[in-house]
Design a protein around this motif. Structure first.
Motif, PDB file in Angstrom:
ATOM      1  N   PRO A  41       7.362  -3.356   1.492  1.00  0.00           N
ATOM      2  CA  PRO A  41       7.216  -1.904   1.647  1.00  0.00           C
ATOM      3  C   PRO A  41       6.597  -1.566   3.008  1.00  0.00           C
ATOM      4  O   PRO A  41       5.575  -2.145   3.393  1.00  0.00           O
ATOM      5  CB  PRO A  41       6.268  -1.511   0.506  1.00  0.00           C
ATOM      6  CG  PRO A  41       6.380  -2.614  -0.493  1.00  0.00           C
ATOM      7  CD  PRO A  41       6.663  -3.857   0.285  1.00  0.00           C
ATOM      8  N   HIS A  60      -0.794  -1.873   1.291  1.00  0.00           N
ATOM      9  CA  HIS A  60       0.050  -2.368   0.208  1.00  0.00           C
ATOM     10  C   HIS A  60      -0.554  -3.640  -0.390  1.00  0.00           C
ATOM     11  O   HIS A  60      -1.010  -4.527   0.329  1.00  0.00           O
ATOM     12  CB  HIS A  60       1.463  -2.657   0.702  1.00  0.00           C
ATOM     13  CG  HIS A  60       2.236  -1.435   1.079  1.00  0.00           C
ATOM     14  ND1 HIS A  60       2.629  -0.493   0.147  1.00  0.00           N
ATOM     15  CD2 HIS A  60       2.670  -0.967   2.285  1.00  0.00           C
ATOM     16  CE1 HIS A  60       3.281   0.481   0.754  1.00  0.00           C
ATOM     17  NE2 HIS A  60       3.312   0.228   2.057  1.00  0.00           N
ATOM     18  N   ASP A  64       2.278  -3.726  -5.524  1.00  0.00           N
ATOM     19  CA  ASP A  64       3.214  -2.866  -4.796  1.00  0.00           C
ATOM     20  C   ASP A  64       4.421  -3.668  -4.325  1.00  0.00           C
ATOM     21  O   ASP A  64       5.574  -3.240  -4.444  1.00  0.00           O
ATOM     22  CB  ASP A  64       2.551  -2.251  -3.545  1.00  0.00           C
ATOM     23  CG  ASP A  64       1.361  -1.381  -3.860  1.00  0.00           C
ATOM     24  OD1 ASP A  64       1.353  -0.778  -4.946  1.00  0.00           O
ATOM     25  OD2 ASP A  64       0.451  -1.309  -3.027  1.00  0.00           O
ATOM     26  N   HIS A  68       8.306  -3.468  -5.584  1.00  0.00           N
ATOM     27  CA  HIS A  68       9.345  -3.176  -4.587  1.00  0.00           C
ATOM     28  C   HIS A  68      10.521  -4.137  -4.751  1.00  0.00           C
ATOM     29  O   HIS A  68      11.692  -3.715  -4.807  1.00  0.00           O
ATOM     30  CB  HIS A  68       8.718  -3.302  -3.198  1.00  0.00           C
ATOM     31  CG  HIS A  68       9.683  -3.258  -2.062  1.00  0.00           C
ATOM     32  ND1 HIS A  68      10.294  -2.101  -1.640  1.00  0.00           N
ATOM     33  CD2 HIS A  68      10.129  -4.249  -1.235  1.00  0.00           C
ATOM     34  CE1 HIS A  68      11.080  -2.363  -0.603  1.00  0.00           C
ATOM     35  NE2 HIS A  68      10.989  -3.663  -0.348  1.00  0.00           N
TER      36      HIS A  68
END
Length: 272
Positions: A41, A60, A64, A68
């Motif tokens: 990300p 991040h 996360d 993703h």
């Protein structure tokens, strides 16, 4: 068994751009797989863009990043092979539990919760990110000298410098703080269910001379899977450092990974 059309998702590690996987993408595509190497990300399409947009990388964490890639896997028409390096290897193990995969390969994976060895070399490699608590909200980059110690310690100075120029970029320090504190917390984003049998075959690869994720750390991670009925294989490669995914020795590593994959895919058969 034919591998034609099987998706392969490559996941890069901290401080390295996804373009480092391009030789692997070319090789796996030529073998009939459908390989992709999406960034984390906030990553941009190029190293230069990513270096100039460090604010988009900051903050991040492991969950996360795993979410993703999970969303990317959800768009595929069949379960993929997932191959990850370093922090990407930790993410690969998380995805192996949360998603249906054909196989998973964790190369020099960052330590999951439960791994206890913390060698000095690992601490030194992580120090640029961990030296200040405020870095948990920042993206941190490695200098050329720091990269040489963490990634290029078995390379010539010239090759290490070239790889730093080609692939190095800032990375979210939060991931390393989450890894470093995993064993101090009851729950952690670095935790993986190592006992479940409901996962794809896993290959864990160690590099004998790795400073960032030393071999003893990788072996400890593999040992956590001893009570799982699912496959968890281990291979250690002599004389290699943390850069062996994208330095001049990458074809040898790719050979070993591809041979293991073909064997395991033949053994496992189709996956729905």
């Amino acid at each position: 068994m034919t591998v034609a059309g099987i998706p392969v998702v490559f996941i890069h590690g901290l401080w390295i751009h996804s373009s480092s996987w391009q030789p692997w993408i070319d090789r796996f595509a030529a073998a009939g797989y459908r390989p992709i190497a999406p960034g984390w990300p906030g990553d941009a399409d190029t190293v230069e863009e990513s270096r100039g947009r460090a604010d988009r990388l900051a903050g991040h964490g492991l969950d996360d990043i795993a979410a993703h890639y999970g969303r990317i896997i959800d768009t595929l028409d069949q379960p993929p092979v997932v191959i990850g390096h370093s922090v990407g290897g930790l993410i690969t193990q998380k995805l192996g539990v949360s998603h249906r995969l054909r196989a998973a390969v964790a190369i020099s994976p960052a330590p999951i919760k439960g791994v206890t060895p913390v060698p000095v070399a690992q601490l030194r490699s992580s120090f640029p990110a961990l030296r200040w608590p405020g870095n948990t909200r920042r993206a941190v980059a490695l200098s050329e000298n720091q990269f040489r110690y963490a990634f290029g310690n078995v390379l010539t100075a010239e090759e290490s410098r070239a790889l730093h120029t080609a692939y190095a970029m800032p990375g979210p320090a939060r991931t390393l703080f989450e890894i470093a504190t995993a064993n101090l917390r009851r729950t952690s984003p670095a935790a993986v269910d190592v006992r479940t049998g409901d996962r794809a075959p896993l290959l864990i690869v160690a590099a004998e001379q790795d400073h960032t994720v030393p071999e003893v750390v990788v072996r400890a991670a593999h040992g956590l899977y001893r009570d799982s009925p699912a496959v968890a294989d281990l291979v250690s490669i002599a004389g290699r450092g943390h850069s062996y995914v994208f330095d001049h020795d990458w074809p040898d590593l790719a050979d070993r990974v591809e041979r293991w994959l073909v064997n395991r895919l033949e053994t496992a058969g189709p996956v729905s």
